[in-house]
Write a protein that holds these residues in place. Structure first.
Motif, PDB file in Angstrom:
ATOM      1  N   GLY A 179       1.875  -7.369   3.250  1.00 27.03           N
ATOM      2  CA  GLY A 179       2.291  -7.343   4.644  1.00 27.03           C
ATOM      3  C   GLY A 179       3.657  -7.963   4.835  1.00 27.03           C
ATOM      4  N   THR A 180       3.913  -9.061   4.145  1.00 26.80           N
ATOM      5  CA  THR A 180       5.219  -9.730   4.227  1.00 26.80           C
ATOM      6  C   THR A 180       6.328  -8.846   3.688  1.00 26.80           C
ATOM      7  N   GLY A 221       7.097  -1.104   9.524  1.00 23.03           N
ATOM      8  CA  GLY A 221       6.633  -2.045  10.529  1.00 23.03           C
ATOM      9  C   GLY A 221       5.174  -1.821  10.896  1.00 23.03           C
ATOM     10  N   VAL A 222       4.787  -0.544  11.038  1.00 22.71           N
ATOM     11  CA  VAL A 222       3.390  -0.215  11.359  1.00 22.71           C
ATOM     12  C   VAL A 222       2.468  -0.620  10.224  1.00 22.71           C
ATOM     13  N   LEU A 223       2.872  -0.315   9.001  1.00 22.47           N
ATOM     14  CA  LEU A 223       2.054  -0.677   7.844  1.00 22.47           C
ATOM     15  C   LEU A 223       1.923  -2.191   7.696  1.00 22.47           C
ATOM     16  N   ALA A 224       2.986  -2.915   8.038  1.00 19.00           N
ATOM     17  CA  ALA A 224       2.963  -4.375   7.923  1.00 19.00           C
ATOM     18  C   ALA A 224       1.893  -4.988   8.809  1.00 19.00           C
ATOM     19  N   PHE A 233      10.939   5.619   7.638  1.00 21.09           N
ATOM     20  CA  PHE A 233      10.212   4.542   6.975  1.00 21.09           C
ATOM     21  C   PHE A 233      10.757   3.185   7.407  1.00 21.09           C
ATOM     22  N   PHE A 234      12.078   3.054   7.411  1.00 22.52           N
ATOM     23  CA  PHE A 234      12.681   1.784   7.790  1.00 22.52           C
ATOM     24  C   PHE A 234      12.538   1.527   9.290  1.00 22.52           C
ATOM     25  N   HIS A 235      12.596   2.572  10.083  1.00 22.49           N
ATOM     26  CA  HIS A 235      12.607   2.426  11.535  1.00 22.49           C
ATOM     27  C   HIS A 235      11.221   2.135  12.113  1.00 22.49           C
TER      28      HIS A 235
END
Length: 239
Positions: free
Chosen positions: A191-192, A180-183, A174-176
């Motif tokens: 998003g932020t 980022g993809v979801l953002a 999730f962190f890796h």
């Protein structure tokens, strides 16, 4: 503090006694050296005195290697029952968690230290930005500390090392990647927030030579939460 150091030395020695440390060092140096110097966007291909390629590959190799290092730290102790023996020797749960955390962190630091010849070589053949390189290594250490704390927590909630490995990898994913993809698919506040949770965003900022207090707080917060949850997990063993 003495108890923490004793546990740290004990665990670090166990890494080398079981050959885990040697395997990790060989694989890490093999992967990083191959992709830094010989393959793809390596240094000779780009023609630039930069270790950006190394930091990019280390960002991924450590992501996979660290769960393999942490999976046994508490899971094996719980399975064999040695965790109870350890915790009856006037050693607190926190000292056990911190000691095991530091042992893995030192092993990763040793692995990174073996790549310093890359820096020396590039500094001699090109105009290397030493400040940026130092920030890159600092970013890798911060990222490693965060994933070690996550792996330690995953190892504290099970007696099965494979489950601990997969759990650590799943949480780290999730962190890796996932945040980022979801953002990129959300705008506004959501998003932020997702972008703030992305490990790659903070690592890239530091590896570019920018030391921002927000990035430091991000990594240290993950480390603190991971260690705290690991300690609480050990505390629940008697409940």
């Amino acid at each position: 503090m003495n108890a923490i150091w004793v546990i740290t030395k004990r665990e670090l020695q166990s890494f080398f006694d079981s050959l885990i440390a040697y395997i990790m060092l060989i694989l890490f140096l093999g992967f990083s050296g191959f992709f830094t110097w010989l393959f793809g966007s390596d240094i000779f291909f780009t023609g630039q005195a930069s270790l950006e390629g190394f930091f990019n590959i280390a960002f991924w190799t450590l992501f996979f290697f660290i769960p393999a290092l942490t999976m046994r730290l508490l899971a094996e102790e719980k399975k064999t029952g040695t965790i109870e023996l350890l915790l009856t020797k006037a050693v607190t749960d926190r000292e056990v968690v911190v000691g095991k955390f530091l042992s893995t962190f030192l092993l990763v630091a040793i692995a990174l230290a073996f790549t310093l010849p890359y820096v020396i070589t590039l500094a001699n053949i090109g105009n290397l930005d030493i400040g940026q390189v130092a920030c890159g290594y600092f970013g890798l250490l911060l990222m490693s500390a965060a994933y070690i704390s996550i792996g330690l927590y995953a190892s504290s909630i099970t007696q099965n090392q494979i489950v601990a490995f997969l759990s650590s990898l799943f949480i780290g994913l999730f962190f890796h990647i996932i945040f980022g993809v979801l953002a990129n698919n959300f705008g506004g506040t959501v998003g932020t927030l997702l972008n703030t949770l992305s490990m790659s965003d903070h690592f890239e900022s530091i590896s570019r030579g920018v030391l921002d207090s927000r990035d430091l707080i991000y990594f240290l917060s993950i480390v603190f939460i991971g260690l705290l949850l690991s300690e609480l997990s050990l505390t629940k063993r008697n409940s």
